[in-house]
Design an enzyme around this catalytic site. Structure first.
Site, PDB file in Angstrom:
ATOM      1  N   HIS A 100       0.833  -1.198   0.000  1.00 45.78           N
ATOM      2  CA  HIS A 100       0.000   0.000   0.000  1.00 45.78           C
ATOM      3  C   HIS A 100       0.867   1.248   0.000  1.00 45.78           C
ATOM      4  O   HIS A 100       1.927   1.289   0.633  1.00 45.78           O
ATOM      5  CB  HIS A 100      -0.926   0.010   1.216  1.00 45.78           C
ATOM      6  CG  HIS A 100      -2.040  -0.976   1.095  1.00 45.78           C
ATOM      7  ND1 HIS A 100      -2.819  -1.062  -0.019  1.00 45.78           N
ATOM      8  CD2 HIS A 100      -2.490  -1.918   1.956  1.00 45.78           C
ATOM      9  CE1 HIS A 100      -3.720  -2.022   0.159  1.00 45.78           C
ATOM     10  NE2 HIS A 100      -3.536  -2.551   1.339  1.00 45.78           N
ATOM     11  N   LYS A 113     -13.763   3.950   7.860  1.00 45.98           N
ATOM     12  CA  LYS A 113     -14.264   4.955   6.930  1.00 45.98           C
ATOM     13  C   LYS A 113     -15.786   4.852   6.801  1.00 45.98           C
ATOM     14  O   LYS A 113     -16.457   5.830   6.499  1.00 45.98           O
ATOM     15  CB  LYS A 113     -13.600   4.754   5.561  1.00 45.98           C
ATOM     16  CG  LYS A 113     -13.994   5.779   4.506  1.00 45.98           C
ATOM     17  CD  LYS A 113     -13.085   5.689   3.295  1.00 45.98           C
ATOM     18  CE  LYS A 113     -13.324   4.438   2.488  1.00 45.98           C
ATOM     19  NZ  LYS A 113     -14.580   4.486   1.695  1.00 45.98           N
TER      20      LYS A 113
END
Length: 890
Positions: free
Chosen positions: A161, A556
């Site tokens: 990532h 999120k």
């Protein structure tokens, strides 16, 4: 506010540095490297650069210590007053400073670890495997504790990532500086060697300054594979067996090294680098094959060299150490397969049978690497069998110390890494599988997507055939919403092979990411155990099952507070279900480096898990800058592995399980109140009309897509019209860059306010590990935020209502955290608090430069669709610098 005189500026900086109460050696290192950087700026920077850097540094320190609006405005005015070229240089200077400070902090950690040796810390919590084993033995008995130790498993999985903002060239330069700093430590002060080390450090810092700080192009997935390999080459290959050796030394005392080791290899290293294709079109089947080949090349080369080195050291004469019959038989077999080499080795090593065998084994490993079918090993098990034949022969001849010394370290390396080094895992989205299967079931021409998906399964089969079944066999299904989503993987594998051919052996792992998926997880898992696609595989593995939990998207989705509580509840229910079904469960934690993505100290998080959710096995993702922070230095890597393994062992002790179960029950009402209140507050922000474009305006989210961090795209679509369009990584990274860190804390203040009972919340902090971990992580997140800078970012948007909502929640959260912990943020973690305070004024300088660039880009956006290249570069430079300054940003 007037500008300080040079004397006043020196006095201010001196008082600020003195107030940090650094250890003397660390203070000397900071002073040394800082002065060398200053010299480089004077010699290699443009005229006046050093003075401008000092002006801004002094101003941000004064603004930080005085906390007056006038001081802050003067610092901002200095940042805004630079020419764009000078601002670029100043940003690079502060970024270089952070690289050096990070190096000094790491060097100090290593210094402390070496001074402390094997002594545990004073925290009262077992933080080494030896102390954890002692505690567990006192509760369950030594025999049971030993069985649990031998079943221990720690499985970090490295991912690609895009959170490592610095170039590999920068990392390499910093590593060289680290070596020079060690040489400087060892040299006598003021002596020739000390001056030589300082001269070479000056040269290296000058190289660091002259090296372009930004990548020109995004790295490819293969580049990312090679970057991660550097961690194995420089650290893990040798550090992991050293962990095993240190534990065995402690457990066996004076008998260590003369008896078979107690410790079984408990580290397994996984990798998504080159295998994670969820949302990354650049990870193809070809990349997966290359990733496996690169990893295998690295470990086989390491094993070849180690075997040669161990063999050269086994100069034991046949008269003093006679070979066993099995060793003689092995020699005849090896000689028949490699006659010329055997004759040459026998001539160089007369009457040294054990040495001769090891040197021939090194040739077989080399043949495995070069794919020489006549000599190559079929799999690592055959190499282990040969090594154990040597080991047994040595023991039988009375040479136990040679059997369990360097040779044992080699055995541990083969057991840990095999011929594959990393267990490569493939990940794909469930929706992709459904789309491809619909096409395959309908018949007709196959699309490019379908061919690529099927080719992935052929690649897995290829990797398993060449490097062994451990090399690739786990297949993770993102956004698992039913057992059928997992069964689809097996059906696709069947399509990928020809008639009569066996598909690759797969362990299909569900990944539950969203809040709704976490709640549905126990029901989906209940379907799995009776599904025809899984029954045989469960039986074949002894009913072992992995379940992955996503921290990023759930946070999120509903905010960090509700996500943490939902993750705990999901783990508790899954663990209870697994125990009832006689499933050997491994929970795979998809944690990021940043606090908004499940980051933070891993050992405290492990000890806060629900009963039976660990049971001696812990698997998690390690990514971005966290990989290099935890595994880039051998001493730090050993300490991290020891700490995590100790926590995994301790988590299964009856006292910890009773504590966590009791606390969860005692504070269930608090959890319920916090869950509801935090979600309502979070939704009031993220579901407000126009939130997504406002978020993109007040943070550098859009610009992050231009920074060559990693191969993976930052978002799923072309634009961000809703939060669903955005990946969790840039969501967290953007808030961090804006010095708001919203993803790590938003909603907690309202949640605590809803509970309202300060005394009860303090009791929760003392007695409820999950709550304590949450509060401590938020304290760290808020300590790295800055209210004054946050307000300036929020002012870039035209939504005063949303800006006020964010600031009100930040202040409320800070107030509650300080009241619960009984002091300043991080007051109970003085080392971390000192590090944050030391860095903050310098991060402020970069933030002010970033704000200047972002403001210019926003103002020019409506007039000119082409971005201003100079301000865009300044912004990206500052992004890299802020990431270096704050560290756990991704």
């Amino acid at each position: 506010m007037r500008e300080l005189t040079p004397t006043e500026a020196i006095d201010l900086v001196g008082r600020f540095e003195a107030g940090q109460e650094l250890p003397e050696q660390m203070r000397a290192d900071v002073r040394l490297l800082g002065s060398l950087l200053g010299r480089v700026l004077q010699e290699s920077g443009s005229p006046g650069l050093y003075d401008d850097v000092e002006r801004l540094r002094t101003a941000t320190i004064q603004a930080y210590t005085d906390e007056t609006p006038e001081a802050f405005e003067r610092a901002a005015a200095i940042a805004d007053g630079f020419s764009i070229e000078r601002a670029d240089e100043v940003a690079r200077a502060f970024t270089a400073y952070f690289h050096l400070v990070n190096l000094v902090e790491e060097h100090q950690r290593v210094r402390i670890l070496r001074e402390r040796g094997d002594r545990p810390s004073r925290s009262g919590t077992p933080d080494t495997i030896a102390t954890a084993f002692e505690r567990l033995s006192s509760e369950v008995g030594e025999e049971t504790a030993l069985a649990r130790l031998r079943a221990l498993r720690f499985h970090p999985v490295f991912t690609a990532h895009p959170t490592e903002a610095r170039r590999r060239a920068i990392s390499t330069s910093i590593r060289r500086l680290s070596e020079l700093l060690s040489e400087h430590d060892d040299a006598s002060e003021g002596g020739t060697e000390s001056r030589r080390a300082e001269r070479r450090m000056l040269e290296e810092i000058d190289t660091l300054w002259r090296t372009a700080p930004l990548r020109r192009e995004k790295p490819s997935p293969v580049d990312e594979v090679r970057s991660v390999m550097s961690v194995f080459d420089e650290t893990l290959y040798t550090a992991v067996p050293r962990v095993y050796r240190r534990i065995d030394d402690i457990l066996q005392g004076e008998h260590a090294g003369s008896r078979a080791p107690i410790v079984k290899p408990f580290v397994r290293v996984g990798s998504w680098v080159g295998g994670d294709r969820d949302g990354n079109p650049f990870v193809t089947a070809s990349v997966t094959r290359k990733a496996a080949a690169i990893a295998s090349e690295h470990v086989l080369l390491g094993l070849e060299r180690t075997t040669q080195r161990v063999g050269r050291g086994l100069t034991l004469d046949a008269e003093t150490t006679p070979p066993s019959d099995a060793l003689v038989a092995l020699w005849h077999r090896l000689r028949a397969a490699d006659e010329d080499a055997a004759a040459e080795i026998a001539e160089r090593s007369p009457d040294e049978p054990h040495r001769r065998i090891l040197l021939l084994l090194a040739r077989k490993i080399a043949a495995t690497r070069t794919r020489d079918a006549d000599l190559a090993y079929r799999d690592p098990e055959h190499l282990l069998a040969d090594l154990r034949t040597v080991q047994d022969s040595l023991v039988a001849a009375g040479a136990a110390r040679q059997a369990y010394g360097a040779l044992q370290r080699l055995v541990w390396q083969v057991e840990t890494y095999g011929f594959h080094l990393t267990e490569l895992e493939v990940r794909q989205h469930s929706a992709v599988h459904r789309k491809v299967l619909d096409e395959l079931r309908a018949g007709g021409a196959r699309s490019e997507l379908t061919e690529e998906v099927l080719e992935v399964f052929r690649s897995i089969a290829f990797v398993q055939e060449r490097f062994g079944p451990r090399a690739a066999g786990r297949y993770i299904v993102s956004f698992t919403q039913s057992a059928q989503d997992l069964a689809n993987v097996h059906e696709l594998a069947g399509y990928a092979v020809g008639p009569g051919e066996q598909p690759p052996v797969l362990d299909v792992i569900p990944l539950f990411e969203t809040f709704a998926d976490l709640q549905a997880a126990p029901g989906i898992l209940a379907e799995i155990v009776s599904h025809p696609a899984f029954v045989d595989r469960l039986d074949a593995t002894g009913r072992r099952l992995e379940v992955m939990l996503g921290y990023s998207d759930s946070s999120k989705d509903v905010g960090p507070v509700a996500a943490n509580l939902a993750l705990y509840e999901a783990q508790a229910k899954i663990a209870t279900w697994a125990e009832a079904e006689r499933i050997e469960l491994t929970l795979f934690h998809g944690r990021g480096g940043a606090l908004g993505r499940g980051g933070g100290p891993a050992n405290s998080a492990i000890l806060a898990q629900p009963p039976h959710s660990v049971d001696g096995r812990f698997k998690l993702t390690e990514q971005g800058e966290v990989i290099f922070a935890r595994y880039g230095d051998p001493d730090i890597a050993m300490r991290h592995i020891d700490q995590v393994a100790a926590a995994v062992l301790t988590a299964s002790s009856p006292s910890i399980e009773r504590r966590n179960r009791g606390a969860a029950d005692a504070f269930a009402d608090v959890a319920q109140t916090m869950d509801v209140a935090s979600r309502e507050r979070f939704f009031a922000l993220v579901k407000a009309p126009g939130f997504a474009p406002w978020f993109a305006t007040v943070t550098p989210m859009e610009e992050l897509g231009h920074l060559a961090l990693g191969s993976r795209p930052a978002r799923r679509g072309l634009s961000v019209e809703s939060l669903e369009d955005l990946r969790a990584i840039p969501w967290v990274f953007s808030w961090t860059q804006a010095r708001i860190n919203l993803a790590g804390w938003f909603g907690l203040g309202t949640a605590l306010d809803a509970v309202g009972d300060e005394q009860r919340l303090r009791e929760a902090y003392e007695q409820w590990p999950l709550f304590r971990t949450m509060i401590d992580n938020v304290a760290m997140s808020l300590a790295k935020a800055d209210e004054r800078i946050a307000r300036r970012y929020l002012a870039l948007g035209d939504r005063d209502d949303l800006a006020q909502l964010v600031m009100d929640e930040m202040l409320l959260t800070r107030s509650w955290v300080e009241r619960i912990t009984g002091g300043d943020l991080l007051g109970n973690k003085p080392v971390l608090q000192r590090a944050v305070k030391m860095r903050s004024p310098y991060v402020d300088a970069l933030s002010l430069l970033q704000l200047r660039a972002l403001r210019a880009l926003r103002e020019a956006h409506g007039e000119n669709p082409t971005p201003d290249a100079e301000h865009q570069r300044l912004l990206l430079l500052s992004v890299s610098g802020v990431a270096a300054g704050l560290q756990n940003t991704g």
